[in-house]
Design a protein around this motif. Structure first.
Motif, short mmCIF file in Angstrom:
data_model
loop_
_atom_site.label_atom_id
_atom_site.label_comp_id
_atom_site.label_asym_id
_atom_site.label_seq_id
_atom_site.Cartn_x
_atom_site.Cartn_y
_atom_site.Cartn_z
N ASN A 1 1.33 -2.21 -9.61
CA ASN A 1 -0.09 -1.88 -9.78
C ASN A 1 -0.25 -0.36 -9.98
N CYS A 2 0.81 0.25 -10.50
CA CYS A 2 0.79 1.70 -10.76
C CYS A 2 1.80 2.00 -11.86
N ASP B 1 -0.30 10.17 0.37
CA ASP B 1 -0.67 10.72 -0.94
C ASP B 1 0.59 11.17 -1.68
N PHE C 1 0.82 -1.21 0.00
CA PHE C 1 0.00 0.00 0.00
C PHE C 1 0.86 1.27 0.00
N ASP D 1 -3.82 3.12 -1.24
CA ASP D 1 -3.97 2.51 -2.57
C ASP D 1 -2.97 1.37 -2.72
N ILE D 2 -3.38 0.26 -3.37
CA ILE D 2 -2.47 -0.83 -3.67
C ILE D 2 -1.61 -0.43 -4.87
N ILE D 3 -0.28 -0.38 -4.66
CA ILE D 3 0.63 0.07 -5.72
C ILE D 3 1.45 -1.09 -6.30
N GLN E 1 1.51 8.62 -12.11
CA GLN E 1 0.17 8.39 -11.54
C GLN E 1 0.08 8.98 -10.15
N VAL F 1 -1.44 8.85 -6.48
CA VAL F 1 -1.99 7.80 -5.61
C VAL F 1 -2.38 8.41 -4.27
N LYS F 2 -3.28 7.72 -3.59
CA LYS F 2 -3.72 8.12 -2.26
C LYS F 2 -3.20 7.12 -1.23
N ARG F 3 -3.10 7.59 0.01
CA ARG F 3 -2.70 6.69 1.09
C ARG F 3 -3.66 5.51 1.15
#
Length: 325
Positions: free
Chosen positions: A257-258, A221, A217, A268-270, A262, A264-266
């Motif tokens: 997964n990114c 952010d 994760f 999020d699965i990356i 991109q 991303v938010k805290r």
């Protein structure tokens, strides 16, 4: 009819009539007229300055003057209330808002600074009530300047508040792998034995042992800087720029997964745990950088674990065991 005057002539032993010269008589008349004019002028001045003989225009002007004085007194009372309210706001500004946002307070000298340069009130001088008008004008101008300073300060506080909100969201404040997915916390930040060379060296991150494919994760952010294997030894890794000087690194992933760029938010699965690069077993190597310096990640897990869990993971992190990379 004027009295006839006589004098005694001793030579002729007889009374004779006194005759006044015309020039002298004219002088007496002129003196009388001048004295009369002067007396009349003085009387007129006294009459003008006597309140008992005011004209309707004078009475109107007097009434307007008294009304003006009353209005200035009311204005000064309102200025007193404004001053009290402004002091309360400035006190909260310095002692609450600015302390909370770790910002220097505005000094009293800055708030009360006067106006330099030319005399701003020269046009108000020379009147009967100049002192009242000038003092009130100076006070109102001072309050207006203080209000402008305070307004600017509150605008700064709003900006700081928005930045603080972004900062709190950006700070890497959770574990990159959930506790229930962890087998154990394999290695912490500090000197550890290298698994390949067996030489004691500094380990700049934390190793979390988990099964291959375990979700990773984003801890705050930010924007993905990298999602590749360009760094030697890290294998497949991700770098996220959180702003405010914070960057996090996630290494040895099995897959992403990114993608770079991109947002991303805290939470999020990356990516997913793996054992790519210089790795002895499936795990996540996690680093936190602040202004380019690698710091201990354990100081940033307050957003996802309890106090008891923090104590437990701290003990594990401080054990001088062997790292997995």
């Amino acid at each position: 009819m004027s009295k006839v005057k006589y004098y005694y002539d001793s030579e002729n032993l007889a009374y004779k009539r006194i005759k006044t010269k015309k020039r002298k008589k004219f002088g007496y008349i002129l003196l009388f007229l001048v004295a009369s004019a002067l007396f009349g002028f003085l009387g007129l001045i006294l009459l003008i300055n006597t309140p008992y003989f005011e004209t309707p225009k004078d009475k109107l002007l007097t009434s307007e003057l008294e009304s003006m004085k009353l209005n200035y007194k009311l204005l000064n009372k309102k200025a007193d209330l404004m001053d009290e309210a402004l002091k309360a706001i400035s006190e909260r500004d310095n002692n609450i808002y600015r302390i909370y946002f770790n910002t220097s307070p505005i000094t009293e000298e800055e708030r009360k600074a006067g106006f330099g340069g030319v005399n701003r009130y020269r046009d108000l001088e020379g009147y009967n009530n100049s002192e009242l008008i000038i003092n009130t004008s100076q006070r109102i101008d001072g309050l207006m300047k203080e209000l402008a300073i305070q307004s600017k300060s509150l605008d700064d506080i709003v900006t700081l508040g928005k930045q603080k909100e972004k900062l709190l969201a950006a700070i890497p404040a959770i574990q990159p792998v959930k506790n229930e997915d962890l087998k154990r916390m394999a290695s912490g930040y500090g000197y550890r034995n290298d698994p390949f060379t067996k030489i004691r060296k500094f380990h700049y991150g934390m190793d979390f042992t988990a099964k291959t494919g375990t979700p990773i994760f984003a801890t705050g952010d930010g924007v993905v800087l990298k999602a590749d294997n360009s760094l030697s030894g890290y294998g497949n890794h991700i770098e996220i720029n959180h702003g405010f000087g914070y960057i996090t690194l996630y290494a040895h992933l099995s897959k992403y997964n990114c993608r770079p760029g991109q947002r991303v938010k805290r939470g999020d699965i990356i990516g997913y745990v793996g054992s790519t690069g210089r790795s002895e077993a499936p795990h996540l190597h996690y680093e936190v950088l602040k202004n380019g310096e690698r710091i201990n990640p354990i100081n940033f897990y307050y957003g996802s674990i309890s106090a008891e869990e923090y104590v437990a993971i701290s003990k594990l992190a401080n054990q001088e065991n062997q790292s997995l990379d």
